[in-house]
Design a protein around this motif. Structure first.
Motif, mmCIF file in Angstrom:
data_model
loop_
_atom_site.group_PDB
_atom_site.id
_atom_site.type_symbol
_atom_site.label_atom_id
_atom_site.label_comp_id
_atom_site.label_asym_id
_atom_site.label_seq_id
_atom_site.Cartn_x
_atom_site.Cartn_y
_atom_site.Cartn_z
ATOM 1 N N GLY A 172 -3.220 -13.674 10.531
ATOM 2 C CA GLY A 172 -2.048 -13.525 9.660
ATOM 3 C C GLY A 172 -2.239 -12.569 8.497
ATOM 4 N N VAL A 173 -3.391 -11.887 8.457
ATOM 5 C CA VAL A 173 -3.646 -10.967 7.332
ATOM 6 C C VAL A 173 -3.637 -9.522 7.849
ATOM 7 C CG1 VAL A 173 -5.322 -10.277 5.575
ATOM 8 C CG2 VAL A 173 -5.001 -12.704 6.124
ATOM 9 N N ASN A 174 -2.899 -8.684 7.166
ATOM 10 C CA ASN A 174 -2.776 -7.285 7.549
ATOM 11 C C ASN A 174 -4.026 -6.515 7.094
ATOM 12 O OD1 ASN A 174 -2.085 -4.620 7.976
ATOM 13 N ND2 ASN A 174 -0.056 -4.777 7.016
ATOM 14 N N LEU A 175 -4.785 -6.009 8.053
ATOM 15 C CA LEU A 175 -6.048 -5.336 7.716
ATOM 16 C C LEU A 175 -5.811 -4.000 7.009
ATOM 17 C CD1 LEU A 175 -8.164 -6.003 10.957
ATOM 18 C CD2 LEU A 175 -7.951 -7.404 8.896
ATOM 19 N N HIS A 176 -4.578 -3.540 7.014
ATOM 20 C CA HIS A 176 -4.264 -2.257 6.376
ATOM 21 C C HIS A 176 -3.881 -2.419 4.905
ATOM 22 C CE1 HIS A 176 -4.211 -0.086 10.291
ATOM 23 N NE2 HIS A 176 -4.023 -1.322 10.706
ATOM 24 N N SER A 177 -3.852 -3.658 4.436
ATOM 25 C CA SER A 177 -3.398 -3.840 3.043
ATOM 26 C C SER A 177 -4.248 -4.836 2.269
ATOM 27 C CB SER A 177 -1.949 -4.336 3.035
ATOM 28 O OG SER A 177 -1.895 -5.657 3.519
ATOM 29 N N SER A 178 -5.266 -5.407 2.912
ATOM 30 C CA SER A 178 -5.944 -6.535 2.263
ATOM 31 C C SER A 178 -7.395 -6.217 1.902
ATOM 32 C CB SER A 178 -5.924 -7.741 3.211
ATOM 33 O OG SER A 178 -6.486 -7.386 4.466
ATOM 34 N N GLY A 179 -7.742 -4.914 1.871
ATOM 35 C CA GLY A 179 -9.156 -4.586 1.667
ATOM 36 C C GLY A 179 -9.419 -3.782 0.409
ATOM 37 N N GLU A 180 -10.675 -3.363 0.308
ATOM 38 C CA GLU A 180 -11.133 -2.605 -0.858
ATOM 39 C C GLU A 180 -11.231 -1.113 -0.534
ATOM 40 O OE1 GLU A 180 -11.882 -4.154 -3.834
ATOM 41 O OE2 GLU A 180 -11.042 -5.889 -2.790
ATOM 42 N N ALA A 226 -1.511 14.231 11.704
ATOM 43 C CA ALA A 226 -1.226 13.462 12.922
ATOM 44 C C ALA A 226 -1.117 11.974 12.609
ATOM 45 C CB ALA A 226 -2.301 13.714 13.966
ATOM 46 N N VAL A 227 -1.949 11.518 11.656
ATOM 47 C CA VAL A 227 -1.913 10.103 11.293
ATOM 48 C C VAL A 227 -1.425 9.979 9.852
ATOM 49 C CG1 VAL A 227 -3.232 7.967 11.054
ATOM 50 C CG2 VAL A 227 -3.819 9.587 12.870
ATOM 51 N N ARG A 228 -0.269 9.386 9.714
ATOM 52 C CA ARG A 228 0.307 9.164 8.388
ATOM 53 C C ARG A 228 0.039 7.710 8.006
ATOM 54 N NH1 ARG A 228 6.827 8.691 7.769
ATOM 55 N NH2 ARG A 228 6.956 7.961 5.622
ATOM 56 N N ILE A 229 -0.639 7.524 6.876
ATOM 57 C CA ILE A 229 -0.899 6.170 6.410
ATOM 58 C C ILE A 229 0.275 5.729 5.533
ATOM 59 C CG2 ILE A 229 -2.397 4.778 4.897
ATOM 60 C CD1 ILE A 229 -3.564 5.423 7.681
ATOM 61 N N ILE A 230 0.812 4.598 5.885
ATOM 62 C CA ILE A 230 1.961 4.060 5.157
ATOM 63 C C ILE A 230 1.500 2.791 4.452
ATOM 64 C CG2 ILE A 230 4.254 3.021 5.455
ATOM 65 C CD1 ILE A 230 4.487 4.916 7.943
ATOM 66 N N THR A 231 1.654 2.774 3.128
ATOM 67 C CA THR A 231 1.216 1.580 2.385
ATOM 68 C C THR A 231 2.370 0.618 2.168
ATOM 69 O OG1 THR A 231 1.653 2.726 0.323
ATOM 70 C CG2 THR A 231 -0.612 2.775 1.137
ATOM 71 N N GLY A 232 3.591 1.139 2.208
ATOM 72 C CA GLY A 232 4.737 0.308 1.829
ATOM 73 C C GLY A 232 4.862 0.288 0.324
ATOM 74 N N LEU A 246 5.646 -5.167 -1.075
ATOM 75 C CA LEU A 246 5.817 -5.305 0.382
ATOM 76 C C LEU A 246 4.578 -4.893 1.158
ATOM 77 C CD1 LEU A 246 9.356 -3.870 1.291
ATOM 78 C CD2 LEU A 246 8.579 -6.233 1.510
ATOM 79 N N THR A 247 3.527 -4.458 0.430
ATOM 80 C CA THR A 247 2.408 -3.820 1.138
ATOM 81 C C THR A 247 1.750 -4.745 2.161
ATOM 82 O OG1 THR A 247 0.956 -4.430 -0.672
ATOM 83 C CG2 THR A 247 1.849 -2.207 -0.725
ATOM 84 N N ASP A 248 1.701 -6.041 1.858
ATOM 85 C CA ASP A 248 1.041 -6.943 2.799
ATOM 86 C C ASP A 248 1.752 -6.953 4.147
ATOM 87 O OD1 ASP A 248 3.232 -8.142 1.573
ATOM 88 O OD2 ASP A 248 2.425 -10.169 1.765
ATOM 89 N N ARG A 249 3.048 -6.743 4.142
ATOM 90 C CA ARG A 249 3.795 -6.718 5.400
ATOM 91 C C ARG A 249 3.932 -5.301 5.965
ATOM 92 N NH1 ARG A 249 8.732 -9.615 2.907
ATOM 93 N NH2 ARG A 249 7.354 -9.450 1.117
ATOM 94 N N ALA A 250 4.101 -4.320 5.053
ATOM 95 C CA ALA A 250 4.549 -3.002 5.509
ATOM 96 C C ALA A 250 3.431 -2.026 5.846
ATOM 97 C CB ALA A 250 5.453 -2.390 4.442
ATOM 98 N N ALA A 251 2.223 -2.240 5.326
ATOM 99 C CA ALA A 251 1.176 -1.234 5.530
ATOM 100 C C ALA A 251 0.877 -1.062 7.014
ATOM 101 C CB ALA A 251 -0.089 -1.638 4.777
#
Ligand code: GLU
Ligand code: MG
Length: 467
Positions: free
Chosen positions: A273-281, A338-344, A348-353
């Motif tokens: 349930g944790v988005n690896l794209h928004s929950s790190g350092e 080619a790869v666009r990183i979206i943080t949101g 909303l970052t926890d859901r949108a990243a």
């Protein structure tokens, strides 16, 4: 969540009973037939249909169809591999009842994506939906990772049908212009209504940049469901357009020059349930695993292009400075990487990243495209690949020395270059399995040969109405 189990002769547990109840419901709503759909190696959606009364039989025993379509080209000619392309044999098409839906844009019809198995009950090695179910299962079992995914759809709306196959834009106003929205107000409202009736959650719908172009995006789902929805939305866009006397083109490039139709992929990796794209350092909140996942995608981009830009016409679209992302690079909200990183947005970052892969068009088989993207990312994750420095701005403006120093390379400029990279990429080939990987190579080279004598305008015209 998509059913990840393979179909079995006699039906997946519970499916036959369920099909009986569905038949009653669909018949009561005037549904006469069911469209059973899959996407072939070339990216063409192929179908069989059965009367609604045959749904339970299809759920139990599948519906027959030749495996030869796995090596069909977009123009319906056939190539062969060691195992595919023969006139012999038959397969069973099993509808995924979770995804069965009455088609709002085609009264009298329902639709379901299928998995294909052999007559002996084994998974068909040429089935791309099966390949995607496999890698999603593997990610969950080996890494405890699940995904949220989506596919943007850009398409051009034309007045039709023009006798000579020409494209005549149905709107005349500027990109993102209110005038376009007004001009096709009835069509787009009917499209939104059809999506809603079919249970598709639309995020946005807007007039895009190119002549007659619009874009629709839908809510994130698991990757198999996202691929299914992308096929269904395109069927819906086309059907609703037809009822308005309009024609649609999902071709990578409707014309040889100018901005094309993208089919950008969005993907985020999640654990418990944790988005690896928004929950790190890491950068922009990515965990180290998400950074490595992105690094894997960047590292495999050349080979991936054979799956995400599979048509000779794809390379008319894949040009610098047209937001198609033709350089091996990543950047936050950078539309030329080619790869666009979206943080949101904050809050909303926890859901949108998530990550967006841009060198993708709608000639791509969405199941193959996601299989390749996930395989590339997992390769980075398992090898703890370091994420290179991000880029900002348009890499096309870099000098060759600057690009080399930043590790930025131009993606393949032709389908044959992309296929050669794919052929050399063990990890992506393994994700597809040998039969499907060989089919990709044979079909792509077949496409290249089939258009060898065409100039760019003829090439665009050859694929304008195919996908
Ligand atoms: N039409 C562009 C493409 O070919 C994409 C524009 C956008 O970023 O939405 O991918
Ligand atoms: Mg767009």
């Amino acid at each position: 969540m998509t059913t990840l189990a393979d179909p079995v002769p006699g039906g997946r547990p519970g499916d036959v009973k369920r099909a009986g109840a569905l038949t009653e419901d669909l018949s009561g709503r005037g549904v006469r037939g069911i469209v059973l759909a899959y996407v072939d190696t070339a990216g063409v959606c192929r179908v069989k249909t059965v009367p609604t009364a045959k749904l339970a039989s299809a759920a139990a025993w599948g519906v027959g169809m030749s495996p030869v379509f796995d090596t069909f080209l977009a123009n319906d000619s056939i190539v062969t591999t060691d195992t595919l392309g023969s006139p012999d044999g038959d397969l069973r098409l099993y509808p995924d009842l979770d995804r069965l839906v009455a088609l709002a844009g085609q009264p009298g019809w329902a639709w379901a994506p299928v998995d294909r198995i052999t007559q002996e009950g084994a998974p068909h090695p040429g089935c791309s939906r099966t390949a995607l179910r496999r890698i999603v299962t593997e990610a969950a079992e080996l890494h405890g990772i699940s995904f949220k995914a989506g596919i943007e759809i850009e398409w051009a709306v034309g007045r039709g049908p023009a006798a000579d196959g020409a494209f005549v834009p149905a709107v005349s106003g500027p990109a993102y212009g209110a005038t376009r929205q007004v001009e096709l107000s009835d069509y787009t409202a009917d499209l939104l209504a059809a999506c809603e009736e079919q249970g598709i959650e639309v995020e946005q719908l807007h007039p895009e940049y190119a002549a007659g172009q619009f874009e629709i995006s839908t809510a994130a789902l698991d990757p198999v469901a996202a691929a299914d929805v992308s096929v269904l939305v395109r069927q819906t866009i086309r059907a609703v357009a037809g009822r308005h006397g309009l024609v649609v083109s999902f071709a990578p490039s409707v014309f040889a020059e100018g901005v094309g139709n993208g089919g950008h992929l969005h993907l985020s990796a999640w654990r418990a349930g944790v988005n690896l794209h928004s929950s790190g350092e890491g950068r922009y909140g990515m965990t180290s695993e998400a950074e490595s996942f992105v690094a894997g995608v960047v590292a495999h981009l050349h080979a991936l292009t054979a799956l995400t830009a599979p048509s000779p016409a794809s390379y008319l679209r894949l040009k610098p400075s047209q937001w198609a992302g033709v350089f091996t690079a990543w950047g936050r909200e950078t539309r030329e990487a080619a790869v666009r990183i979206i943080t949101g947005t904050t809050g909303l970052t926890d859901r949108a990243a998530n990550l967006e892969l841009k060198p993708v068009d709608l000639a791509a088989n969405p199941y193959l495209a996601f299989t390749g993207l996930i395989a590339a990312g997992l390769d980075g994750l398992t090898s703890s690949a370091p994420l290179p420095e991000e880029i900002t701005g348009d890499p096309a403006m870099l000098t060759p020395d600057e690009a080399a120093a930043a590790g930025v390379r131009r993606l393949p400029t032709s389908l044959s270059q992309a296929v050669k990279a794919f052929r050399a990429d063990e990890r992506l080939r393994a994700a597809l399995g040998p039969a499907l990987a060989d089919a990709v190579v044979a079909v792509r080279f077949g496409e290249v040969d089939s258009v060898a004598d065409l100039d760019d305008e003829q090439l665009a015209a050859a694929y304008r109405w195919t996908y």
